[in-house]
Scaffold this active site. Structure first.
Site, PDB file in Angstrom:
ATOM      1  N   ASP A  67      -8.923  -6.944 -28.672  1.00 53.10           N
ATOM      2  CA  ASP A  67     -10.238  -7.308 -28.132  1.00 53.10           C
ATOM      3  C   ASP A  67     -10.443  -8.817 -28.074  1.00 53.10           C
ATOM      4  O   ASP A  67      -9.653  -9.593 -28.613  1.00 53.10           O
ATOM      5  CB  ASP A  67     -11.351  -6.646 -28.966  1.00 53.10           C
ATOM      6  CG  ASP A  67     -11.135  -6.783 -30.483  1.00 53.10           C
ATOM      7  OD1 ASP A  67     -10.291  -7.596 -30.895  1.00 53.10           O
ATOM      8  OD2 ASP A  67     -11.821  -6.093 -31.245  1.00 53.10           O
ATOM      9  N   ASP A 136     -19.279  -0.133 -39.202  1.00 52.03           N
ATOM     10  CA  ASP A 136     -19.883   1.043 -38.571  1.00 52.03           C
ATOM     11  C   ASP A 136     -18.814   2.006 -38.052  1.00 52.03           C
ATOM     12  O   ASP A 136     -19.100   2.893 -37.256  1.00 52.03           O
ATOM     13  CB  ASP A 136     -20.826   0.618 -37.438  1.00 52.03           C
ATOM     14  CG  ASP A 136     -20.133  -0.274 -36.408  1.00 52.03           C
ATOM     15  OD1 ASP A 136     -18.908  -0.478 -36.503  1.00 52.03           O
ATOM     16  OD2 ASP A 136     -20.823  -0.773 -35.500  1.00 52.03           O
ATOM     17  N   HIS A 138     -16.127   1.092 -36.306  1.00 50.38           N
ATOM     18  CA  HIS A 138     -15.485   0.715 -35.043  1.00 50.38           C
ATOM     19  C   HIS A 138     -14.030   0.324 -35.235  1.00 50.38           C
ATOM     20  O   HIS A 138     -13.616  -0.135 -36.306  1.00 50.38           O
ATOM     21  CB  HIS A 138     -16.288  -0.365 -34.288  1.00 50.38           C
ATOM     22  CG  HIS A 138     -16.253  -1.743 -34.847  1.00 50.38           C
ATOM     23  ND1 HIS A 138     -17.387  -2.475 -35.108  1.00 50.38           N
ATOM     24  CD2 HIS A 138     -15.221  -2.565 -35.162  1.00 50.38           C
ATOM     25  CE1 HIS A 138     -17.054  -3.667 -35.549  1.00 50.38           C
ATOM     26  NE2 HIS A 138     -15.743  -3.749 -35.597  1.00 50.38           N
ATOM     27  N   GLU A 143     -17.499   0.562 -30.432  1.00 47.89           N
ATOM     28  CA  GLU A 143     -18.648   0.806 -31.297  1.00 47.89           C
ATOM     29  C   GLU A 143     -19.055   2.278 -31.246  1.00 47.89           C
ATOM     30  O   GLU A 143     -18.653   3.010 -30.336  1.00 47.89           O
ATOM     31  CB  GLU A 143     -19.823  -0.064 -30.810  1.00 47.89           C
ATOM     32  CG  GLU A 143     -19.574  -1.569 -30.898  1.00 47.89           C
ATOM     33  CD  GLU A 143     -19.760  -2.131 -32.310  1.00 47.89           C
ATOM     34  OE1 GLU A 143     -19.529  -1.398 -33.288  1.00 47.89           O
ATOM     35  OE2 GLU A 143     -20.126  -3.317 -32.428  1.00 47.89           O
TER      36      GLU A 143
HETATM   37  C1  GLP Z   1     -14.211  -7.126 -35.837  1.00 49.40           C
HETATM   38  C2  GLP Z   1     -13.010  -6.780 -34.946  1.00 49.40           C
HETATM   39  C3  GLP Z   1     -12.272  -5.571 -35.421  1.00 49.40           C
HETATM   40  C4  GLP Z   1     -12.094  -5.664 -36.926  1.00 49.40           C
HETATM   41  C5  GLP Z   1     -13.426  -5.593 -37.607  1.00 49.40           C
HETATM   42  C6  GLP Z   1     -13.360  -5.652 -39.116  1.00 49.40           C
HETATM   43  O1  GLP Z   1     -15.428  -6.755 -35.311  1.00 49.40           O
HETATM   44  N1  GLP Z   1     -13.317  -6.622 -33.575  1.00 49.40           N
HETATM   45  O2  GLP Z   1     -11.049  -5.449 -34.742  1.00 49.40           O
HETATM   46  O3  GLP Z   1     -11.281  -4.614 -37.380  1.00 49.40           O
HETATM   47  O4  GLP Z   1     -14.241  -6.643 -37.144  1.00 49.40           O
HETATM   48  O5  GLP Z   1     -13.229  -6.960 -39.535  1.00 49.40           O
HETATM   49  P1  GLP Z   1     -12.862  -7.392 -41.010  1.00 49.40           P
HETATM   50  O6  GLP Z   1     -11.418  -7.079 -41.170  1.00 49.40           O
HETATM   51  O7  GLP Z   1     -13.137  -8.861 -41.046  1.00 49.40           O
HETATM   52  O8  GLP Z   1     -13.735  -6.598 -41.911  1.00 49.40           O
END
Ligand code: GLP
Length: 243
Positions: A67, A136, A138, A143
């Site tokens: 992404d 959440d 995702h 989402e």
């Molecule tokens: C972001 C990314 C995801 C990631 C998530 C969790 O929103 N788009 O790909 O897995 O956050 O992030 P973290 O690993 O910092 O908790």
């Protein structure tokens, strides 16, 4: 789903890096699906260390990222392209032209998504897709929704995600409200999916992902149906799950 419980973030990062390294060694021209966020940072550090020791060669690897924020370009230190360059691509011998991230500078969402889908089709099936887990549920930026989107699409970030990600920005107002993300269908077509989850703040959602119903309201729950999904989580993240 196979779940590996590890002690802490360090052990998680080592284990995830070992699995990715095995993939690269067994198939040097593999396609890796890569993720951003704080969860995979340690994994990338370990992969870099293996490369520096001479144990790993990325010269034939292709990568596709999950992404990118809409509106951020590569020079913005909050863009996912910048993150990937800094945490992995600039540190190993991967040819930069074989690393793909959705184009955050393309303001026309339809164009940006169809261009990324074309790239995904041309590189072929992802051999190993690395994933983090949002608070959440995702994955990528898929989402909670009423259905599982198949291919790359533009999403409105949820309030939970904006709150979680604002720590990286100067102010909440600077957090982009939209992003381009690979779809759930593409993720599910990867030959192997590897999810890294760390910390007590993920314990509730991880429990839902592993033991709850499969529902697009918890996007990662679909991984229960993936034939080769591996979750590596630390004790804190698994503290609410009976294994
Ligand atoms: C972001 C990314 C995801 C990631 C998530 C969790 O929103 N788009 O790909 O897995 O956050 O992030 P973290 O690993 O910092 O908790």
């Amino acid at each position: 789903m196979k779940v590996y419980k590890v002690k802490d973030y360090q052990e998680l990062s080592r284990k995830a890096a070992n699995i990715i390294a095995a993939q690269v060694i067994m198939k040097p021209d593999c396609v890796l699906g890569l993720a951003t966020g704080s969860s995979p940072v340690g994994t990338y550090d370990n992969l870099t260390a293996m490369y520096e020791k001479g144990d790993l060669d990325f010269s034939s690897v292709t990568t596709v990222n999950l992404d990118e924020y809409k509106g951020l370009d590569a020079s913005n230190d909050q863009s996912y392209r910048y993150f990937m360059n800094t945490h992995l691509f600039n540190r190993v011998n991967i040819p930069m032209e074989r690393t793909f991230v959705p184009d955050g500078t393309e303001t026309d969402s339809e164009k940006a998504c169809s261009a990324y889908n074309e790239i995904l089709h041309s590189v072929g099936t992802v051999d190993l897709q690395l994933l983090g887990l949002g608070h959440d549920g995702h994955i990528g930026f898929n989402e909670p929704a009423d259905y599982f989107p198949d291919e790359t699409h533009c999403v409105d970030l949820t309030e939970v995600t904006i709150q979680a990600n604002k720590r990286f920005f100067q102010s909440e107002a600077d957090v982009p409200r939209q992003a381009y993300t690979m779809g759930i269908g593409t993720i599910m077509r990867a030959k192997m999916v590897l999810v890294v989850v760390s910390g007590a703040d993920k314990a509730d959602i991880l429990n839902q992902v592993i033991t709850g119903p499969v529902t697009p309201q918890v996007p990662a729950s679909i991984l229960q149906f993936h034939p080769n999904a591996v979750i590596i989580a630390d004790e804190a993240a698994l503290s609410k799950t009976d294994l």
